[in-house]
Motif scaffolding. Structure first.
Motif, PDB file in Angstrom:
ATOM      1  N   PRO A 468    -170.454 -14.271   7.317  1.00  0.00           N
ATOM      2  CA  PRO A 468    -171.927 -15.651   7.869  1.00  0.00           C
ATOM      3  C   PRO A 468    -171.921 -15.845   8.887  1.00  0.00           C
ATOM      4  N   GLY A 469    -172.949 -17.012  10.176  1.00  0.00           N
ATOM      5  CA  GLY A 469    -172.823 -17.205  11.185  1.00  0.00           C
ATOM      6  C   GLY A 469    -172.737 -16.041  12.389  1.00  0.00           C
ATOM      7  N   GLU A 477    -179.061 -15.923  17.948  1.00  0.00           N
ATOM      8  CA  GLU A 477    -177.551 -16.448  17.971  1.00  0.00           C
ATOM      9  C   GLU A 477    -176.117 -15.717  18.006  1.00  0.00           C
ATOM     10  N   ILE A 584    -176.141 -16.090  28.355  1.00  0.00           N
ATOM     11  CA  ILE A 584    -174.864 -16.128  27.718  1.00  0.00           C
ATOM     12  C   ILE A 584    -174.385 -15.295  27.994  1.00  0.00           C
ATOM     13  N   GLU A 587    -173.071 -14.437  31.933  1.00  0.00           N
ATOM     14  CA  GLU A 587    -172.114 -15.660  32.234  1.00  0.00           C
ATOM     15  C   GLU A 587    -170.620 -14.991  31.287  1.00  0.00           C
ATOM     16  N   LEU A 588    -170.895 -14.910  30.409  1.00  0.00           N
ATOM     17  CA  LEU A 588    -168.871 -14.173  29.731  1.00  0.00           C
ATOM     18  C   LEU A 588    -169.479 -12.636  30.552  1.00  0.00           C
TER      19      LEU A 588
ATOM     20  N   GLU B 222    -183.047 -27.067  14.961  1.00  0.00           N
ATOM     21  CA  GLU B 222    -182.395 -25.523  14.182  1.00  0.00           C
ATOM     22  C   GLU B 222    -181.634 -25.475  13.431  1.00  0.00           C
ATOM     23  N   ASN B 226    -181.388 -22.866   9.972  1.00  0.00           N
ATOM     24  CA  ASN B 226    -180.232 -21.648  10.542  1.00  0.00           C
ATOM     25  C   ASN B 226    -179.770 -21.932   9.056  1.00  0.00           C
ATOM     26  N   PHE B 503    -171.523 -22.349   8.458  1.00  0.00           N
ATOM     27  CA  PHE B 503    -172.097 -21.491   9.223  1.00  0.00           C
ATOM     28  C   PHE B 503    -172.253 -21.294  10.998  1.00  0.00           C
ATOM     29  N   LEU B 504    -172.505 -21.714  11.194  1.00  0.00           N
ATOM     30  CA  LEU B 504    -173.323 -21.965  12.333  1.00  0.00           C
ATOM     31  C   LEU B 504    -172.832 -20.991  13.345  1.00  0.00           C
ATOM     32  N   PRO B 505    -174.519 -20.737  14.158  1.00  0.00           N
ATOM     33  CA  PRO B 505    -172.796 -20.039  15.237  1.00  0.00           C
ATOM     34  C   PRO B 505    -172.445 -20.755  16.817  1.00  0.00           C
ATOM     35  N   GLU B 507    -173.355 -20.526  19.605  1.00  0.00           N
ATOM     36  CA  GLU B 507    -174.456 -21.199  20.679  1.00  0.00           C
ATOM     37  C   GLU B 507    -175.095 -22.737  20.147  1.00  0.00           C
ATOM     38  N   ILE B 508    -175.698 -22.608  18.997  1.00  0.00           N
ATOM     39  CA  ILE B 508    -175.922 -23.628  18.717  1.00  0.00           C
ATOM     40  C   ILE B 508    -174.745 -25.028  18.807  1.00  0.00           C
ATOM     41  N   ARG B 511    -175.148 -26.010  22.156  1.00  0.00           N
ATOM     42  CA  ARG B 511    -176.045 -27.021  22.116  1.00  0.00           C
ATOM     43  C   ARG B 511    -176.140 -28.240  21.935  1.00  0.00           C
ATOM     44  N   SER B 522    -171.431 -24.236  30.102  1.00  0.00           N
ATOM     45  CA  SER B 522    -171.954 -23.244  29.719  1.00  0.00           C
ATOM     46  C   SER B 522    -170.744 -22.434  28.225  1.00  0.00           C
ATOM     47  N   MET B 523    -171.202 -21.408  28.042  1.00  0.00           N
ATOM     48  CA  MET B 523    -170.541 -21.072  26.717  1.00  0.00           C
ATOM     49  C   MET B 523    -169.608 -19.842  27.131  1.00  0.00           C
ATOM     50  N   GLY B 524    -169.289 -20.240  27.960  1.00  0.00           N
ATOM     51  CA  GLY B 524    -168.122 -19.302  29.065  1.00  0.00           C
ATOM     52  C   GLY B 524    -166.159 -20.575  28.969  1.00  0.00           C
ATOM     53  N   LEU B 527    -166.000 -21.235  25.013  1.00  0.00           N
ATOM     54  CA  LEU B 527    -164.505 -20.630  24.252  1.00  0.00           C
ATOM     55  C   LEU B 527    -163.753 -20.970  25.528  1.00  0.00           C
TER      56      LEU B 527
END
Lengths: 616, 616
Positions: A468-469, A477, A584, A587-588, B222, B226, B503-505, B507-508, B511, B522-524, B527
C-alpha cells in the motif's frame, strides 16, 4: 587482487597490437566489474562526439568478480560501447557460458579498438591470444558461424559472433552466443561489424575460484536456498521460461498489441501463446547457463507446416514483439521469425518495433507500397514480414531504412508519426510492459541510461506487488525514489554481473563479492558503486551532447491515447504528473532541472573528471 | 508563516505561568511539525538523565501544518515525552478531533512543564488559556471525566484525559480522547499524572485553512481519489476496521497466541474473532476522525451475559493481546477487558503483555499464587484477569509490580524469564506481527526509536507484498535499506501528522505540506527532515545513556523457539543474520558498530549540538 581478478586484454585491430594489463585495486573498489569497468573506460577513453562506427570507438567485453565461480547464475558477460542506434552509452548482457569461459581463459575484461583490414576473429585460449582470418566466415549467418568455429575448436569453445546484420551495420545488430543467446540491445553487433570483427572464440581450462572459499561457499549455499524458495523462479521461470509472463501481461492488460495500440490480446491468442500451453504442445527442452539452477532458456523443436522442422527459442520479448505486436498470432510463425532474427543477428525487440511502427504508418497511409518496394505492410502479413526481416539484415530497399531503427524511421516519415514511434533516445520499447498500466516503469524507461530499458530498475515489481501507498500501477506517486534506489541496485547487479532472474537480494550479492575477492566491502560502499556508475554514465551521455531533460521523455501515445480495452482500459500517463515526477527524480539524483548532474554530486562520488567536464 | 502556522503555548504548572510563543521559520523548515517539534524540544530542553516523573520533564502536544484542514485523515495529535516505561523518547498519536480542534483554538503546539500543587486541568478556548481546579475529577475514570467535562463545556469541547492508571503513575498509562481513542504507548498518561494534570479541554471556532487554497484543494482531491482507489482501505479498513487484520495474521501464521508461543489460533477462534464475523453478529457503528473517509473505528454495543449491555471499541491490537495472547477467546470478555483498560486509561498492548508474561511465569512455576495474592494466573482465567487489570490501575498487590511493565517484571522475577519477556527497550511487542514470520519487521522493532513499535517502518508491507528479491518474510536480506528508508518516510508522516491508514504516498504528503504553508519544499529536503528527526531521537536516546547496540535486540524467544504450528512453523530469526543485518542498518544510518551516530552524519543534517554531545 584476491582470486586473481583484474586481468585485462587490450587489442587494437588496426595495429594488431595485443597487450595484457592489470586493473588497479582502486579501480576495482570504485567500479567492481562489468558495467562499472565499461562505464569508466568509455568515459575516460572515448573522444566526445565520436561516430560509433569509427575505428576509435571501443568495444568492451567483461565478466565480474563472481563470474565463473560455483555461485548460481553468475555466468553472463557484458558487451558495451557507444551505440550506433542511440549515440549514447550502451551495455547488453549475454547469458550462456561466455563470461565464465573468459575467466577460465585468463581474462576478466577485453577492450577492442581499431578496425581490421580484412574480416578477422579473435581467438583466446588459456592466456594465448591471436587475431585470425575470418574471410571464409564473413557472410555466414550465426548458426553457420557457430557450427564452423565449433567444428574447428571443439564443442567446449565458447563463441560470440555477429551475423549478416552486424556485417551490414544494421543499427540494432546484436552479438550472438550459443545460437539462442544475444547481447541484444543497442546495436553492439554493428560496432563489431564496423571493426571487421566477426567473432570472439574463447577456450579455457582454468578453474575460477573464490579467494575465501569457505566463506564464499557458505554464501553460495544460501544463494541456492534462496532461489529454491523463490516462487517466481520455481513456479514460473523454471517451468515455463520467460513465457510465464504472457498470462501476467494479459491479466493486467499491459500486453503489447499492434504497436502499443491495445493492452490485451484476444483471449484465444493469449491462451495459445502462454507458457503452459506451449509447454504442453511442444515440450521444449531446458537449457541452463553455466551453473544456473533456473534454466529459463527453452529450445523448442517445432514441426512447422511451411518451414519443415526448426529448432528455436522464443522468449517473452520475441514472442510479443514479433507476435501480437505486428499482428501475428500463430506461434509457429513467431518462432520462425525469431529464428530468422537470431540467424541474421538482429535484436528482436528493435526489429519488432521497426516493423510495427512501419505497419501502423502503412495502415494510416503515411507510407505506401511504393515506399515499401511493393510490399503490403499490413499488420499480420506474414509473407511481407519475413521478406522485410531479410531486407533489413541485408539493407535492401525499404529494409535499409528500417535498419536505422524506429527513431530514424519516424524522422524520415515525418507527418507526426513520431507520436507513435515507441522509443526513448532511439532504443525501442520492450514488451515488458505497456507503461500506461505500469507508470513507474514508464518513468524508468524515460530516465534509464540506455533508453527504453525494462531491466534498468525494479520499480515494476514494486508497483505490481500490492504494497500500500506505493503499489498503484496507474500512478507515478512514490515512484521516483524507488526508481533511483533500484537503478543503483540494478547497476551493482550488472557490474557483478548477476542475472536479473536469480532475484537475489543485495546482501547475498555483497557477500559473494567479498568472499570472491577476500575483501570486506560494506553495504554502503557497495550501493555507492551503483550510484557512481549511474552518474558516470549520465555524465557520459550528457558530454555526448545527446541527453538533457527533453530526451527524458516518452512517446506521445502513452500520454495521449488511453489503452482502449481490458484491465488497464482508460489509462494514460499524465504529462503534468510525469514532469512533476521527473523533477523529483532529478532532485534525488542531484541533477538540475535540465537533468544535468551537479558538480557536487559527481565530486562526492569521486568522479572529479566528470565533475569538471559536465557538472553544473 | 503561511496559514498562520507555528503558534506555541508554553505552560509551567509549578508557577502557573502561561506564555505564547512563535516557532521560527527555520525550525519549521527543519522539523515541520508534530514528531519533529517534539524531538527538538526534548533534545534541547531536557536535562539528560532526568527522571521521567520529575516536574521538569516536559509533555509535548502537537498538531502539524495540515492538521484540521479539509485534507482527508489529518486530524491526529501527538503526545511526546521522556517515557517512564522506557526511559527514552516516546511519542504516541491519538486520532479523533483533538489535533484539528487545537488548531481551531489557535495553537499548533503545547509544551507543559512543572507540577501543579493540586489536580488541575487545562482549558483552552479560542486563544484563551486557563489552569482549572480538577479536584472533583481526580479519581474518576475516563468515561466519567469525558462526561463531566462535556456536561460543563458542551459536546463540541474536545478532551484529552487520564484515568486512575495515569493518576497512579502506572508506567503504561495512556492519554485518552473520545473514550475509544488513546495516545497509548510509552506511559505518557503517567507523566500527565505526575504533573497533577488530569485533562486538557479544547474549544475552538477558528477555521483552519491552507495558505494556497486552490493548489491545496487540488491535492486534497487527489488524496481523496487515491484513498478511494485503495483496496486495503475500501475492502478492509473501511468495512471491518482494523479487525480486517485478524484473518491476515492467521493466514500467515503470525497471530499472537499465549505470550508469543504460537502463530496460529484454533480455527474456530480465528473465525469468531474475525472482522466479518463480528460485523455480522454485532453490527458495529462506524466512527470517523475529523474529515476521515476511512472511519476505521467501530464502536460496538454488546449485550453481554455477565456485564449487561456495554459499548466499546475493540481494535486489532486489543483483540489479540487481551484475547488469544492471554488465552481468552470469548469476544465478549475481550471487549469487556478492553473497555476496562480504556476506562482506567491503560495501554492494552502493554497490559496484555504484562498479563501474558505473568501467566507464562505462573504456569512455569516461576511465580506462585503467593506472589499473585492468591490468584490463579493461568492462561484463560477470566476472573483473575479482570481482577488483575483493576489491581494494576490502582497498583494493588501484585498489580503494583505488573504496573511497571514487562521488562521490570522480568527483572524482578529473574530466573531466565527475560527470555520470553516480549519487549524491546521496555516497550512491549504489539500484535502486528509475530516477527519470526515477518523478520524485517522484527529488525525494525529492534531499531525503532521508541522500542518495539509496529508503525515505525513499512517493511512489513514490503515483505508481505510478493516483490521478488526482497519479499521473503522469513529472511532479513534486503531489509535494512527498506527499514531505513521507510523509517524516514514514517517520520515525515508523523511530523505532518498523517494517519498511517490513509496509505498516501510521500508526494501527496509533500504537496499538501507545500499547499498548506505556501512553500516550495523539495522532495529531497522533505526526506531529509525524516532522517533528521530519526537521527536526533537516536542522539537523545544515546545521550540518556540508555541506548547502544546491546539494546537494539529482540527477546531470546524469537531467536531460539521456532513457531510450532501453521504457515510459519519452524521459523526463528537467526541470531547471526540479525547481527549482520544490524551492521548493515547501522552503516546505512551512519552509526558506528555500537550504534552511535557519527559526528559527520549529525553535522550533515544540521544537528550540531547533537554532533558535539554524542557524535563519534
Amino acid at each position: 587482487m584476491g582470486n586473481n581478478y583484474g586481468r585485462a586484454l587490450r587489442i587494437d585491430l588496426s595495429t594488431r597490437k595485443i597487450v595484457n594489463e592489470e586493473i588497479g585495486e582502486d579501480v576495482i573498489y570504485k567500479f567492481i566489474g562489468g558495467k562499472g569497468f565499461a562505464a569508466r573506460l568509455l568515459y575516460d577513453e572515448l573522444k566526445p562526439g565520436i561516430d560509433p562506427l569509427d575505428p576509435d570507438n571501443i568495444l568492451v567485453v567483461a565478466a565480474g568478480p563472481v563470474t565463473g565461480t560455483n555461485a548460481p547464475s553468475f555466468s553472463k558477460a557484458v558487451f558495451a560501447t557507444k551505440s550506433p542506434l542511440t549515440y549514447i552509452f550502451a551495455d547488453s548482457y549475454v547469458g550462456g557460458t561466455l563470461g565464465s569461459k573468459l575467466r577460465s581463459a585468463g581474462y576478466d575484461l577485453i577492450i577492442v579498438k581499431g578496425r581490421a583490414e580484412k574480416p578477422v576473429y579473435l581467438y583466446i585460449n588459456d592466456g594465448k591470444v591471436s587475431i585470425e582470418d575470418a574471410n571464409n566466415l564473413w557472410g555466414k549467418d550465426v548458426l553457420e558461424v557457430e557450427k564452423a568455429l565449433k567444428n574447428k575448436y571443439g564443442e567446449e569453445a565458447q563463441i560470440a559472433s555477429i551475423g549478416p546484420a552486424g556485417e551490414n551495420l544494421v543499427s540494432y545488430a546484436c552479438v550472438c552466443h550459443q545460437i539462442y543467446r544475444q547481447a541484444g540491445r543497442g546495436g553492439i553487433g554493428a560496432v563489431m561489424g564496423s571493426k571487421n570483427l566477426k567473432a570472439i572464440v574463447v577456450k579455457g581450462s582454468g578453474k575460477v575460484e573464490a579467494f575465501d572459499k569457505s566463506k564464499f561457499n557458505k554464501v553460495v549455499k544460501e544463494a541456492n536456498e534462496n532461489m529454491r524458495g523463490n516462487k517466481i523462479i520455481q513456479e514460473g521461470l523454471a517451468k515455463f521460461g520467460t513465457l510465464t509472463m504472457v498470462p501476467m501481461a494479459q491479466a493486467m492488460g499491459i500486453a503489447i498489441v499492434r504497436n502499443y495500440s491495445n493492452g490485451v490480446m484476444e483471449e484465444k491468442v493469449a491462451e495459445q501463446l502462454s507458457g503452459p500451453e506451449i509447454e504442453e504442445k511442444y515440450k521444449p527442452k531446458k537449457l541452463a547457463c553455466f551453473r544456473c539452477p533456473v534454466a529459463c532458456e527453452k529450445p523448442t523443436r517445432i514441426k512447422t507446416v511451411k518451414w519443415g522442422e526448426i529448432e528455436t527459442e522464443t522468449e517473452f520479448e520475441t514472442l510479443m514483439l514479433l507476435g501480437p505486436n505486428i499482428g501475428i498470432t500463430n506461434y509457429q510463425t513467431i518462432a520462425y521469425l525469431g529464428l530468422l532474427c537470431d540467424r541474421m543477428g538482429m535484436d528482436t525487440i528493435q526489429t519488432g518495433n521497426a516493423l510495427s511502427f512501419a505497419m501502423e504508418c502503412y495502415e494510416r497511409g503515411l507510407i505506401t507500397h511504393e515506399d515499401t518496394g511493393g510490399l503490403e505492410l499490413n499488420f499480420g502479413n506474414e509473407q511481407a514480414v519475413i521478406k522485410m526481416v531479410e531486407s533489413i539484415a541485408y539493407r535492401k530497399g525499404f529494409g535499409d531504412i528500417l535498419a536505422q531503427g524506429v527513431r530514424q524511421l519516424a524522422r524520415k516519415i515525418g507527418r507526426g508519426s513520431d507520436k507513435f514511434a515507441m522509443h526513448v533516445k532511439g532504443l525501442a520499447f520492450p514488451a515488458a510492459w505497456d507503461v500506461r498500466g505500469a507508470q513507474g516503469h514508464g518513468l524508468s524507461f524515460a530516465v534509464s541510461d540506455r533508453g527504453a530499458c525494462h531491466t534498468s530498475s525494479d520499480v515494476d515489481f514494486i508497483e505490481f506487488s500490492g504494497a500500500p501507498g506505493i503499489a498503484d500501477r496507474f500512478s507515478l506517486e512514490g515512484k521516483p525514489k524507488i526508481i533511483k534506489d533500484t537503478e543503483d541496485l540494478a547497476s551493482v547487479r550488472e557490474t557483478l554481473i548477476s542475472c536479473i532472474f536469480n532475484f537475489l537480494p543485495a546482501e547475498i550479492h555483497l557477500r559473494l563479492l567479498n568472499g570472491a575477492l577476500g575483501k570486506d566491502i560494506s553495504m554502503g560502499e557497495f550501493l555507492r558503486v551503483g550510484e557512481r556508475i549511474e552518474q558516470l554514465i549520465r555524465a557520459f551521455n550528457v558530454r555526448e551532447g545527446k541527453i538533457s531533460r527533453k530526451e527524458d521523455t516518452l512517446p506521445d501515445r502513452v500520454y495521449a491515447e488511453p489503452i482502449p480495452e481490458g484491465p488497464s482500459a482508460g489509462h494514460t500517463i499524465s504529462r503534468e504528473k510525469f514532469e512533476e515526477a521527473l523533477n523529483i527524480y532529478y532532485e534525488l539524483r542531484g541533477w538540475n532541472k535540465d537533468g544535468i548532474p551537479s558538480k557536487k554530486k559527481l565530486e562526492e562520488l569521486g568522479l572529479e573528471k566528470a565533475a569538471e567536464e559536465v557538472g553544473v
